[in-house]
Enzyme design. Structure first.
Site, PDB file in Angstrom:
ATOM      1  N   ASP A 165      43.315  46.135  51.984  1.00 46.29           N
ATOM      2  CA  ASP A 165      42.550  46.536  53.174  1.00 46.29           C
ATOM      3  C   ASP A 165      42.591  48.126  53.025  1.00 46.29           C
ATOM      4  O   ASP A 165      43.501  48.527  52.857  1.00 46.29           O
ATOM      5  CB  ASP A 165      43.318  46.144  54.302  1.00 46.29           C
TER       6      ASP A 165
ATOM      7  N   GLU B  79      37.449  43.211  51.629  1.00 48.23           N
ATOM      8  CA  GLU B  79      36.460  42.854  52.808  1.00 48.23           C
ATOM      9  C   GLU B  79      34.983  43.319  52.380  1.00 48.23           C
ATOM     10  O   GLU B  79      34.876  44.677  51.824  1.00 48.23           O
ATOM     11  CB  GLU B  79      36.799  43.777  54.012  1.00 48.23           C
TER      12      GLU B  79
ATOM     13  N   ASP C 148      47.609  47.011  58.812  1.00 47.77           N
ATOM     14  CA  ASP C 148      46.858  46.908  57.664  1.00 47.77           C
ATOM     15  C   ASP C 148      47.598  46.044  56.612  1.00 47.77           C
ATOM     16  O   ASP C 148      46.965  45.215  55.914  1.00 47.77           O
ATOM     17  CB  ASP C 148      46.941  48.428  56.915  1.00 47.77           C
TER      18      ASP C 148
END
Ligand SMILES: [Zn+2]
Length: 392
Positions: free
Chosen positions: A181, A265, A365
């Site tokens: 992330d 992502e 995170d």
């Protein structure tokens, strides 16, 4: 496996070659702007947009109207039109803003797709309509050169040679699979708990840059003092860009070496750059400068990291998998002993995660990285079918 690689060198042009380089880049900018103006006008008249092929067909006419265009390799002019086509595509697919007119002295460049020769043994390159030119040979060029891009930066000219070669697909040394992330405070966080802070040397450059910009403001535009400060700013920008580049490469090297599979992502460019843009109706000088700065530093970084991870994991026999970003920041992760609750309230602040149902808490995170890894596993299991699910 076909491996694409670019090699960059600093050019050492003679005085005449330097004039040629400027002329070529200037002509490509001219053609790009002319085509953009034409399409803008057609758009206003509600006429159909001209694509790459139709624009190329206009080149002979333009050459008759503007003789200086005939002194430039035709391929380079076509590439400028191709760049415009790409800018339009990026705009239509919502990856970028509407194409802008190119200004003189800003990122001067042109590309030559064929008719060039690279003699790396002697550190020289032959460009059409220019002849042989020397460059600082800093490494060997592997593979077959496919195209070259020539660009100017801070008064120096560089050449990037894009090559292709066939290599054996390696077997990755590691079997590790991680979720990744990216954030504002931490540049990235992995699902195994490792993380990387934002680039520190970069932060040190910022006050210096702000100081230079303040010093420039009261100076008379285009005076010699103004030019001096402006050159200083350009140089600092260059240094910032280099620091950032090294930082990104170090990060992507480290991750792609240690992990065979990286889940990230799947993000859209638009969402990332919005925060630094400020208000469009009231741009203001400060906002413009600040946004330019933010863009240089923050913008694109996650995308550049992602781009590098994509090819670097592949080079090493690994793989980068994008996963849909839904709920990765608000799910209480079962794999960490959590309850699986999905709730926006779970994300207390930018930095802290705390589940409202079971009380599991941690760095936000890190929790996201864990969820990204889980989402990655889930989509891999779907891809591989039921047998894979049973064996895992
Ligand atoms: Zn929970």
């Amino acid at each position: 496996m076909l491996r694409l690689q670019a090699y960059q060198f600093e050019l050492r042009p003679s005085g005449e070659q330097l004039r040629n380089l400027r002329q070529f880049a200037g002509s490509c900018r001219f053609v790009y702007n002319k085509a953009l103006a034409l399409n803008t006008e057609r758009y206003n008249q509600k006429e159909k947009h001209l694509g790459y092929a139709r624009l190329c067909a206009l080149l002979p006419n333009w050459k008759r109207e503007h003789h200086f265009l005939s002194e430039v390799p035709a391929q380079a002019l076509q590439q400028a039109l191709k760049n415009l086509e790409r800018a339009y595509t990026n705009f239509f697919q919502k990856r970028a803003d509407f194409p802008k007119f190119k200004k003189k002295g800003q990122r001067e460049s042109f590309r030559v797709p064929q008719g060039f020769e690279v003699d790396n043994g002697n550190g020289r390159i032959k460009l059409p309509k220019m002849g042989w030119m020397r460059y600082r040979k800093s490494q060997e060029v592997l593979g077959e050169p496919k195209n070259v891009t020539i660009r100017e930066s801070c008064g120096k000219w560089f050449i990037a040679v894009q090559t292709e070669r066939e290599v054996d697909t390696p077997l990755h040394e590691s079997t590790s699979m991680v979720g990744l992330d990216w954030g504002i405070v931490r540049f990235y966080t992995l699902s195994n708990g490792e993380h990387q802070e934002q680039c520190q040397p970069l932060k040190k450059c910022l006050p210096k840059l702000a100081k230079l910009q303040r010093r420039m403001a009261p100076k008379k535009k285009f005076s010699s003092n103004w030019k001096k400060v402006k050159a200083g700013i350009a140089k600092l920008h260059q240094r910032i860009a280099n620091i950032r580049k090294d930082f990104l490469h170090q990060s992507s090297n480290e991750i792609s070496k240690n992990h065979a599979v990286v889940f990230v992502e799947d993000l859209q460019v638009k969402n990332m750059s919005k925060s630094s843009k400020g208000r469009k109706d009231q741009p203001g000088k400060q906002v413009a400068q600040k946004s330019g700065l933010n863009r240089a530093i923050l913008d694109g970084s996650p995308f550049e990291l992602r781009r590098q991870l994509e090819y670097k994991t592949e080079w090493r026999g690994g793989r980068l998998y994008p996963v849909p970003p839904q709920n990765t920041s608000r799910t209480c992760p079962v794999s960490l002993g959590g309850c699986g609750l999905v709730s926006a309230d779970n994300r207390k602040t930018q930095a802290k995660f705390a589940c409202v149902q079971c009380g599991l808490s941690g760095n936000a995170d890190f929790i996201s990285a864990v969820n990204i890894r889980e989402a990655g596993f889930a989509s891999l299991a779907c891809l591989l079918g039921p047998s894979a699910r049973e064996s895992s």
